[in-house]
Enzyme design. Structure first.
Site, PDB file in Angstrom:
ATOM      1  N   CYS A  71     -61.093 -41.403  63.009  1.00  0.00           N
ATOM      2  CA  CYS A  71     -61.439 -40.334  62.057  1.00  0.00           C
ATOM      3  C   CYS A  71     -62.764 -39.700  62.441  1.00  0.00           C
ATOM      4  CB  CYS A  71     -61.521 -40.914  60.644  1.00  0.00           C
ATOM      5  SG  CYS A  71     -61.744 -39.643  59.388  1.00  0.00           S
ATOM      6  N   CYS A  75     -66.648 -41.888  55.608  1.00  0.00           N
ATOM      7  CA  CYS A  75     -66.725 -42.237  54.184  1.00  0.00           C
ATOM      8  C   CYS A  75     -67.103 -43.714  54.034  1.00  0.00           C
ATOM      9  CB  CYS A  75     -65.399 -41.976  53.489  1.00  0.00           C
ATOM     10  SG  CYS A  75     -64.790 -40.309  53.788  1.00  0.00           S
ATOM     11  N   CYS A  78     -64.253 -46.184  53.063  1.00  0.00           N
ATOM     12  CA  CYS A  78     -62.978 -46.063  53.793  1.00  0.00           C
ATOM     13  C   CYS A  78     -62.286 -47.422  53.886  1.00  0.00           C
ATOM     14  CB  CYS A  78     -63.244 -45.528  55.205  1.00  0.00           C
ATOM     15  SG  CYS A  78     -61.721 -45.323  56.151  1.00  0.00           S
TER      16      CYS A  78
HETATM   17  S1  SF4 Z   1     -61.566 -42.242  53.927  1.00  0.00           S
HETATM   18 FE1  SF4 Z   1     -61.641 -43.006  56.060  1.00  0.00          FE
HETATM   19  S2  SF4 Z   1     -59.915 -42.006  57.053  1.00  0.00           S
HETATM   20 FE2  SF4 Z   1     -60.275 -40.881  55.149  1.00  0.00          FE
HETATM   21  S3  SF4 Z   1     -61.633 -39.176  55.720  1.00  0.00           S
HETATM   22 FE3  SF4 Z   1     -62.937 -40.873  55.067  1.00  0.00          FE
HETATM   23  S4  SF4 Z   1     -63.462 -41.994  56.940  1.00  0.00           S
HETATM   24 FE4  SF4 Z   1     -61.694 -40.699  57.382  1.00  0.00          FE
END
Ligand code: SF4
Length: 349
Positions: A71, A75, A78
């Site tokens: 990604c 986040c 995540c």
């Molecule tokens: S939650 Fe994880 S997979 Fe989804 S956008 Fe954020 S970092 Fe990327």
């Protein structure tokens, strides 16, 4: 007369045979795993033989295929992190999808990681096209952070996509940045609005997913959600998964994002008049999704971590699904089966 006596005997023998074949399947899986362990050929982690489900009982009606863990966002909470960079070759992925269709799949959702990162969106685009055109699935959807989606993609693949869900946790850019939903100078909310318009132009149903956490739990999103008017607004309670966003081996430590059940309820109460809101608590989330990882292994989240089955490409859908931890009752209870084909949705933009 003789055949009357034979009837119950036959029934008993059939029942014994059914259980024997299930036991044999388990022994076969266990012995091949032991062999790989001894010979050092085991590439991916072993299946945990815990409480397999009734064989043949679970149908993979709706499947989430996380074909990549990579990604471009970071986040903090995540729960499907970049622990590998593996992506199946597209022909293998198509083979697995066809097997799922044969086993009863009606809805496929492509997720990640970020699905549009692989081959600039062409990989997911080709899978979407294959599922709609070749497999003729009633519903094909994607969950994305939205940052890499272009109008060119809609021109090539929009007609094959039923639903696009974009993640958005806040309508304040500084909060998105604090959470880690962002990359460089890209403005997440501005991009969300652009995608909303493309969905309208190319006849794709638009959905928003929000993770409620300690940074946005007090936000009032009523005006923005009403104005954007998605077909569904999925509101998740921030979830801890051992090995993904918690624990020594994890790539994220999400403890500071966690909110209490009462705080989550407070957020839901504030937004209770929003008709498209679909809430999901931790309990509902844990057991009510059929999740396939990048190796096409079902992930069992029942123990608060993700325990993988064998790959459906190696042992078939029916064998793998017994170790998925999927709770079909919870799937229907959380409204997992809804109007999910754009042919049945009245897209009244
Ligand atoms: S939650 Fe994880 S997979 Fe989804 S956008 Fe954020 S970092 Fe990327």
């Amino acid at each position: 007369m003789m055949s009357l006596y034979l009837l119950p005997v036959m029934e008993v023998l059939t029942a014994v045979w059914r259980n024997m074949s299930f036991l044999l399947q388990c022994m076969k899986m266990l012995s091949s795993w032991c062999w790989m362990e001894v010979s050092g050929t085991r590439k991916v982690s072993s299946p945990k033989i815990i409480a397999p489900q009734d064989p043949g009982r679970v149908k993979p009606i709706s499947v989430n295929y996380h074909f990549t863990r990579q990604c471009n966002y970071k986040c903090g909470f995540c729960f499907h992190t970049a622990k590998t960079s593996f992506v199946l070759p597209i022909e293998e992925a198509k083979k697995g999808l066809a097997m799922l269709k044969d086993a009863g799949m009606e809805k496929i959702n492509f997720s990640g990681g970020e699905p549009f990162l692989q081959e600039r969106g062409n990989f997911v685009g080709e899978l979407v096209k294959f599922c709609k055109k070749e497999l003729k699935l009633p519903s094909v959807s994607i969950v994305s952070n939205g940052s890499l989606i272009t109008e060119k993609w809609f021109k090539s693949y929009g007609e094959y996509l039923d639903i696009l869900a974009v993640s958005c946790d806040s309508f304040h850019e500084e909060v998105n940045k604090l959470i880690g939903r962002g990359q460089g100078r890209k403005n997440h909310v501005e991009k969300l609005m652009k995608i909303r318009q493309w969905c309208c132009d190319y006849n794709v149903a638009f959905k928003i997913n929000s993770v409620i956490n300690s940074y946005n739990v007090h936000e009032d999103m009523r005006d923005e959600i009403t104005m954007i008017s998605p077909i569904r607004w999925k509101v998740f309670q921030c979830l801890i998964i051992d090995g993904e966003n918690s624990g020594e081996e994890a790539l994220r430590q999400a403890e500071k994002f966690v909110i209490s059940d009462d705080d989550f309820k407070g957020f839901l109460d504030r937004h209770k008049d929003i008709k498209c809101l679909v809430p999901e608590s931790n309990q509902q989330m844990r057991d009510s999704y059929l999740i396939l990882d990048e190796y096409m292994r079902f992930l069992d989240c029942r123990n608060g971590r993700k325990d993988p089955s064998r790959s459906i490409l190696d042992v078939g859908v029916e064998n793998a699904i017994m170790f998925s931890g999927f709770d079909e009752r919870m799937f229907f209870k959380r409204g997992g089966k809804y109007v999910w084909s754009k042919a049945d949705l009245k897209l009244d933009w």
